[in-house]
Design a protein around this motif. Sequence first.
Motif, PDB file in Angstrom:
ATOM      1  N   ASP A  11       0.831  -1.201   0.000  1.00 57.13           N
ATOM      2  CA  ASP A  11       0.000   0.000   0.000  1.00 57.13           C
ATOM      3  C   ASP A  11       0.870   1.257   0.000  1.00 57.13           C
ATOM      4  O   ASP A  11       0.591   2.224  -0.711  1.00 57.13           O
ATOM      5  CB  ASP A  11      -0.919  -0.022   1.226  1.00 57.13           C
ATOM      6  N   TRP A  12       1.965   1.225   0.736  1.00 60.94           N
ATOM      7  CA  TRP A  12       2.813   2.401   0.885  1.00 60.94           C
ATOM      8  C   TRP A  12       3.468   2.800  -0.436  1.00 60.94           C
ATOM      9  O   TRP A  12       3.525   3.986  -0.770  1.00 60.94           O
ATOM     10  CB  TRP A  12       3.895   2.113   1.934  1.00 60.94           C
ATOM     11  N   VAL A  13       3.975   1.831  -1.192  1.00 64.85           N
ATOM     12  CA  VAL A  13       4.700   2.178  -2.421  1.00 64.85           C
ATOM     13  C   VAL A  13       3.792   2.854  -3.444  1.00 64.85           C
ATOM     14  O   VAL A  13       4.229   3.738  -4.192  1.00 64.85           O
ATOM     15  CB  VAL A  13       5.394   0.947  -3.050  1.00 64.85           C
ATOM     16  N   VAL A  14       2.518   2.464  -3.486  1.00 65.07           N
ATOM     17  CA  VAL A  14       1.592   3.087  -4.435  1.00 65.07           C
ATOM     18  C   VAL A  14       1.359   4.550  -4.067  1.00 65.07           C
ATOM     19  O   VAL A  14       1.312   5.430  -4.924  1.00 65.07           O
ATOM     20  CB  VAL A  14       0.258   2.313  -4.478  1.00 65.07           C
ATOM     21  N   ARG A  15       1.233   4.813  -2.792  1.00 67.26           N
ATOM     22  CA  ARG A  15       0.956   6.181  -2.334  1.00 67.26           C
ATOM     23  C   ARG A  15       2.168   7.089  -2.401  1.00 67.26           C
ATOM     24  O   ARG A  15       2.032   8.316  -2.408  1.00 67.26           O
ATOM     25  CB  ARG A  15       0.410   6.152  -0.902  1.00 67.26           C
ATOM     26  N   HIS A  16       3.356   6.512  -2.456  1.00 68.54           N
ATOM     27  CA  HIS A  16       4.574   7.324  -2.423  1.00 68.54           C
ATOM     28  C   HIS A  16       5.438   7.176  -3.668  1.00 68.54           C
ATOM     29  O   HIS A  16       6.622   7.548  -3.647  1.00 68.54           O
ATOM     30  CB  HIS A  16       5.393   6.971  -1.178  1.00 68.54           C
ATOM     31  N   ARG A  17       4.886   6.636  -4.736  1.00 68.92           N
ATOM     32  CA  ARG A  17       5.615   6.504  -5.998  1.00 68.92           C
ATOM     33  C   ARG A  17       6.943   5.775  -5.790  1.00 68.92           C
ATOM     34  O   ARG A  17       7.976   6.152  -6.331  1.00 68.92           O
ATOM     35  CB  ARG A  17       5.838   7.869  -6.647  1.00 68.92           C
ATOM     36  N   ALA A  18       6.888   4.727  -5.002  1.00 69.60           N
ATOM     37  CA  ALA A  18       8.058   3.896  -4.724  1.00 69.60           C
ATOM     38  C   ALA A  18       7.873   2.542  -5.397  1.00 69.60           C
ATOM     39  O   ALA A  18       6.835   2.269  -6.008  1.00 69.60           O
ATOM     40  CB  ALA A  18       8.233   3.732  -3.211  1.00 69.60           C
ATOM     41  N   VAL A  19       8.893   1.696  -5.300  1.00 68.04           N
ATOM     42  CA  VAL A  19       8.857   0.384  -5.947  1.00 68.04           C
ATOM     43  C   VAL A  19       9.258  -0.677  -4.916  1.00 68.04           C
ATOM     44  O   VAL A  19      10.311  -0.572  -4.273  1.00 68.04           O
ATOM     45  CB  VAL A  19       9.824   0.325  -7.145  1.00 68.04           C
TER      46      VAL A  19
END
Length: 225
Positions: A157-165
């Motif tokens: 969930d976090w990577v989607v919200r923060h443009r991470a991979v």
Amino acid sequence: MARRYPSTIAAAVEHEIVITRSRFLTHVVPASDPAEADRVITDIRKRAWDARHHCSAMVTGVLGDQARSSDDGEPSGTAGVPMLEVLRRRELTDVVAVVTRWFGGVKLGAGGLVRAYSTSVSEALDRATVLHRAALIDVSVDVPHADAGRIDNVLRDWVVRHRAVLGATSYGTEATFSVSVPHADVAVLRADLAAASGGVLDPVEGAERIVDVPAGQFPAGSSGT
């Protein structure tokens, strides 16, 4: 403002159009350097040996600073350059486009050829999956196996919200998660993991590198920077 990097494509795409009985078969293929792009062109020439032209355009390099095109027997400037312009307009790199033409017996004229070759590449790219690129910081975190499933959900969930991979997870005495994170969000990840674990988890910050990010990772209207 963070540097903006050209995008690339996730996988090869193929598309064919027919214009006034001439067949235009386009292959757009990821290629990390000119040598790999040349191998793609050579392979297509061998497979479509009976075609009259194999026009090409390539852009490579992290900044898209290496480019080359070929008209392969078509009138100068009517094929390779228009193809290259499409790649440039789409802000792509590490990609090669090859348009193979079987002549249909009717000449298209210079303007017709420019439209045919540029349209061929443009329509092929419409079918491609775009990968944005960004300079991200590698972060790893060791998680007890009992908590791995829960933290995996948190990170997804976090990577989607923060443009991470989210990278691959390795398993040893603990589960080690790998995340590539925008520099400005490393502290946010650290705080969020601390909140999710009662302060137990301690992420380790690594090096910065250029990472491919699926287009869907970026919110609508984002430039990917």
